[in-house]
Design a protein around this motif. Structure first.
Motif, PDB file in Angstrom:
ATOM      1  N   LEU A 186      19.325  24.680 -77.601  1.00 40.13           N
ATOM      2  CA  LEU A 186      19.210  23.226 -77.521  1.00 40.13           C
ATOM      3  C   LEU A 186      20.421  22.575 -78.182  1.00 40.13           C
ATOM      4  O   LEU A 186      20.903  23.043 -79.215  1.00 40.13           O
ATOM      5  N   ASP A 187      20.896  21.512 -77.578  1.00 38.40           N
ATOM      6  CA  ASP A 187      22.008  20.723 -78.133  1.00 38.40           C
ATOM      7  C   ASP A 187      21.486  19.296 -78.314  1.00 38.40           C
ATOM      8  O   ASP A 187      21.562  18.480 -77.402  1.00 38.40           O
ATOM      9  N   ILE A 188      20.948  19.012 -79.501  1.00 37.20           N
ATOM     10  CA  ILE A 188      20.293  17.738 -79.754  1.00 37.20           C
ATOM     11  C   ILE A 188      21.321  16.695 -80.181  1.00 37.20           C
ATOM     12  O   ILE A 188      22.170  16.941 -81.029  1.00 37.20           O
ATOM     13  N   GLY A 189      21.245  15.521 -79.568  1.00 38.65           N
ATOM     14  CA  GLY A 189      22.157  14.437 -79.914  1.00 38.65           C
ATOM     15  C   GLY A 189      22.118  13.360 -78.850  1.00 38.65           C
ATOM     16  O   GLY A 189      21.431  13.469 -77.836  1.00 38.65           O
ATOM     17  N   ARG A 190      22.850  12.297 -79.090  1.00 37.87           N
ATOM     18  CA  ARG A 190      22.863  11.158 -78.163  1.00 37.87           C
ATOM     19  C   ARG A 190      23.529  11.551 -76.844  1.00 37.87           C
ATOM     20  O   ARG A 190      24.570  12.185 -76.822  1.00 37.87           O
ATOM     21  N   GLU A 191      22.905  11.140 -75.741  1.00 33.55           N
ATOM     22  CA  GLU A 191      23.428  11.406 -74.409  1.00 33.55           C
ATOM     23  C   GLU A 191      23.895  10.100 -73.775  1.00 33.55           C
ATOM     24  O   GLU A 191      23.375   9.027 -74.088  1.00 33.55           O
ATOM     25  N   PRO A 192      24.878  10.178 -72.887  1.00 30.45           N
ATOM     26  CA  PRO A 192      25.396   8.955 -72.247  1.00 30.45           C
ATOM     27  C   PRO A 192      24.293   8.167 -71.549  1.00 30.45           C
ATOM     28  O   PRO A 192      23.446   8.727 -70.853  1.00 30.45           O
ATOM     29  N   LEU A 193      24.266   6.863 -71.769  1.00 30.52           N
ATOM     30  CA  LEU A 193      23.342   5.911 -71.146  1.00 30.52           C
ATOM     31  C   LEU A 193      21.890   6.074 -71.609  1.00 30.52           C
ATOM     32  O   LEU A 193      21.011   5.377 -71.118  1.00 30.52           O
ATOM     33  N   ALA A 194      21.631   6.987 -72.530  1.00 28.56           N
ATOM     34  CA  ALA A 194      20.256   7.159 -73.008  1.00 28.56           C
ATOM     35  C   ALA A 194      19.948   6.156 -74.109  1.00 28.56           C
ATOM     36  O   ALA A 194      20.768   5.914 -74.996  1.00 28.56           O
ATOM     37  N   VAL A 215      17.472  18.916 -69.429  1.00 32.10           N
ATOM     38  CA  VAL A 215      17.188  17.713 -70.213  1.00 32.10           C
ATOM     39  C   VAL A 215      16.169  18.023 -71.302  1.00 32.10           C
ATOM     40  O   VAL A 215      15.161  18.688 -71.059  1.00 32.10           O
ATOM     41  N   VAL A 216      16.432  17.527 -72.504  1.00 27.56           N
ATOM     42  CA  VAL A 216      15.494  17.622 -73.623  1.00 27.56           C
ATOM     43  C   VAL A 216      14.976  16.226 -73.931  1.00 27.56           C
ATOM     44  O   VAL A 216      15.763  15.287 -74.099  1.00 27.56           O
ATOM     45  N   ARG A 217      13.660  16.083 -73.999  1.00 31.24           N
ATOM     46  CA  ARG A 217      13.043  14.806 -74.331  1.00 31.24           C
ATOM     47  C   ARG A 217      12.201  14.938 -75.595  1.00 31.24           C
ATOM     48  O   ARG A 217      11.655  15.999 -75.880  1.00 31.24           O
ATOM     49  N   ALA A 218      12.095  13.852 -76.317  1.00 27.25           N
ATOM     50  CA  ALA A 218      11.201  13.788 -77.470  1.00 27.25           C
ATOM     51  C   ALA A 218       9.832  13.334 -76.967  1.00 27.25           C
ATOM     52  O   ALA A 218       9.550  12.150 -76.882  1.00 27.25           O
ATOM     53  N   GLY A 219       9.006  14.280 -76.582  1.00 28.72           N
ATOM     54  CA  GLY A 219       7.729  13.955 -75.963  1.00 28.72           C
ATOM     55  C   GLY A 219       7.839  14.048 -74.454  1.00 28.72           C
ATOM     56  O   GLY A 219       8.926  13.953 -73.876  1.00 28.72           O
ATOM     57  N   LYS A 220       6.710  14.228 -73.786  1.00 25.26           N
ATOM     58  CA  LYS A 220       6.701  14.440 -72.336  1.00 25.26           C
ATOM     59  C   LYS A 220       7.395  13.308 -71.589  1.00 25.26           C
ATOM     60  O   LYS A 220       8.163  13.540 -70.655  1.00 25.26           O
ATOM     61  N   ASN A 221       7.105  12.083 -71.962  1.00 31.79           N
ATOM     62  CA  ASN A 221       7.717  10.925 -71.306  1.00 31.79           C
ATOM     63  C   ASN A 221       8.633  10.171 -72.259  1.00 31.79           C
ATOM     64  O   ASN A 221       8.911   8.986 -72.061  1.00 31.79           O
ATOM     65  N   GLY A 222       9.095  10.868 -73.284  1.00 34.04           N
ATOM     66  CA  GLY A 222       9.926  10.223 -74.290  1.00 34.04           C
ATOM     67  C   GLY A 222      11.383  10.145 -73.889  1.00 34.04           C
ATOM     68  O   GLY A 222      11.789  10.548 -72.792  1.00 34.04           O
ATOM     69  N   PRO A 223      12.205   9.607 -74.766  1.00 31.48           N
ATOM     70  CA  PRO A 223      13.628   9.428 -74.480  1.00 31.48           C
ATOM     71  C   PRO A 223      14.370  10.758 -74.473  1.00 31.48           C
ATOM     72  O   PRO A 223      13.968  11.723 -75.129  1.00 31.48           O
ATOM     73  N   CYS A 225      16.956  13.292 -75.654  1.00 34.89           N
ATOM     74  CA  CYS A 225      17.588  13.485 -76.961  1.00 34.89           C
ATOM     75  C   CYS A 225      18.490  14.709 -76.987  1.00 34.89           C
ATOM     76  O   CYS A 225      18.802  15.226 -78.056  1.00 34.89           O
ATOM     77  N   GLY A 226      18.907  15.178 -75.817  1.00 35.14           N
ATOM     78  CA  GLY A 226      19.817  16.306 -75.806  1.00 35.14           C
ATOM     79  C   GLY A 226      19.759  17.083 -74.504  1.00 35.14           C
ATOM     80  O   GLY A 226      19.137  16.669 -73.532  1.00 35.14           O
ATOM     81  N   THR A 227      20.448  18.217 -74.503  1.00 36.67           N
ATOM     82  CA  THR A 227      20.470  19.105 -73.349  1.00 36.67           C
ATOM     83  C   THR A 227      20.109  20.519 -73.799  1.00 36.67           C
ATOM     84  O   THR A 227      20.058  20.812 -74.993  1.00 36.67           O
ATOM     85  N   TRP A 228      19.883  21.393 -72.818  1.00 35.60           N
ATOM     86  CA  TRP A 228      19.546  22.771 -73.163  1.00 35.60           C
ATOM     87  C   TRP A 228      20.027  23.718 -72.071  1.00 35.60           C
ATOM     88  O   TRP A 228      20.299  23.314 -70.942  1.00 35.60           O
ATOM     89  N   SER A 229      20.134  24.975 -72.427  1.00 36.62           N
ATOM     90  CA  SER A 229      20.479  26.026 -71.482  1.00 36.62           C
ATOM     91  C   SER A 229      19.787  27.301 -71.946  1.00 36.62           C
ATOM     92  O   SER A 229      19.191  27.343 -73.032  1.00 36.62           O
ATOM     93  N   ALA A 230      19.849  28.330 -71.145  1.00 33.96           N
ATOM     94  CA  ALA A 230      19.191  29.590 -71.504  1.00 33.96           C
ATOM     95  C   ALA A 230      19.958  30.752 -70.908  1.00 33.96           C
ATOM     96  O   ALA A 230      20.582  30.628 -69.852  1.00 33.96           O
ATOM     97  N   GLU A 231      19.919  31.876 -71.600  1.00 33.79           N
ATOM     98  CA  GLU A 231      20.516  33.107 -71.127  1.00 33.79           C
ATOM     99  C   GLU A 231      19.513  34.240 -71.348  1.00 33.79           C
ATOM    100  O   GLU A 231      18.815  34.268 -72.355  1.00 33.79           O
ATOM    101  N   PRO A 232      19.425  35.165 -70.404  1.00 37.88           N
ATOM    102  CA  PRO A 232      18.483  36.270 -70.592  1.00 37.88           C
ATOM    103  C   PRO A 232      18.916  37.183 -71.728  1.00 37.88           C
ATOM    104  O   PRO A 232      20.112  37.434 -71.915  1.00 37.88           O
TER     105      PRO A 232
END
Length: 292
Positions: A60-68, A265-273, A275-282
């Motif tokens: 997870l990369d938590i932080g402000r996203e453009p236009l959010a 996309v990472v959100r704070a809550g199901k319908n929340g704002p 708050c970051g991005t995420w990725s995954a690797e096996p």
């Protein structure tokens, strides 16, 4: 070759500006990811609950996203980010099991460690969209980036199965073959039109080697080429860039595994704002998979 092309309208991602600025103080999720009545078809896809879990390194990369829009005007205003790496098992019963009970990052004052709770995961019926969530029981803070205690971090993103990748590749290769075929036909016409003249003994003069092409046939071949070119471009656009995908890894109930698209996309809550991005690797037997 089809005589016309249907122009497809590609779906537009939800604009960050439309995201509600809910408060970060949200209770942990109560969603039952193993509910057979959910109607998403996921429960019918996995029948063997004894299947070995699939390990992935979720970053997870938590932080402000453009236009959010953020709940607090000063939240992450400095541009600071909070990186969280959570090696996780995706089990066949839709449960997320972090390999450690804690998650950490290095802040200005050293290591910050906090408990982490895996909630669950859900794959859409068409196996294209995944959602998963974690809960942070305690507050985490890195300069002006913070996550309040009890916040549920909801991750969503695009996934590609190997079956879908094979289909997209097949459609692209077929479109490319049609383009090459149309290109060869129009090229042969041009070559005949521009071929050097030959000497004619009877007329004692230089004459054309080939008869003039029917202008309507030339126009038809040019249109066919343009159509084939458009179809190939369309099929190419539907294929994801491999640089935007994870490596292929196993996944419960999905034959041949999946690829995770980066920058989910990472959100704070199901319908929340947002708050970051995420990725995954096996996570594989290769040691580099834990840190790549």
């Amino acid at each position: 070759m089809k005589s016309s092309i249907l122009l497809l309208l590609f779906p537009i991602a939800d604009a960050f500006s439309s995201i509600p600025a809910d408060n970060f103080r949200l209770p942990p999720t109560t969603k039952n990811y193993n509910d057979n009545s959910s109607g998403n078809g996921s429960s019918s896809r996995i029948t063997n609950l004894d299947e070995v879990s699939s390990p992935w390194r979720v970053a997870l990369d938590i932080g402000r996203e453009p236009l959010a829009r953020m709940p607090d005007f000063d939240w992450a205003r400095s541009g600071c980010r909070m990186p969280l790496v959570i090696p996780t098992d995706f089990s066949a019963d839709y449960v997320l099991s972090p390999k450690s009970e804690t998650v950490m990052f290095t802040g200005p004052n050293g290591a910050v460690v906090s408990p982490i709770v895996g909630e669950g995961w859900e794959l859409s019926e068409d196996e294209k969209t995944i959602s998963l969530s974690y809960t942070l029981p305690e507050k985490m803070e890195r300069r002006d980036v913070y996550i309040e205690a009890g916040t549920e971090l909801v991750l969503s993103g695009r996934v590609y199965t190997q079956t879908e990748m094979d289909r997209l590749n097949k459609e692209y290769y077929e479109a490319r073959e049609e383009l090459w075929k149309a290109g060869k036909e129009i090229s042969e016409i041009y070559e005949r039109q521009n071929a050097s003249k030959k000497w004619d003994e009877e007329s004692n003069s230089w004459v054309k080697r080939y008869k003039d092409e029917n202008p309507f046939r030339i126009a038809q071949k040019e249109i066919q080429y343009k159509l084939a070119e458009a179809v190939q471009g369309q099929k190419m656009a539907q294929r994801p860039d491999l640089n935007d995908l994870s490596n292929r890894g196993s996944f419960p109930g999905v034959e041949k595994g999946v690829y995770f698209e980066k920058k989910g996309v990472v959100r704070a809550g199901k319908n929340g704002p947002v708050c970051g991005t995420w990725s995954a690797e096996p996570i594989t037997n290769a040691p580099v998979s834990y840190r790549s």
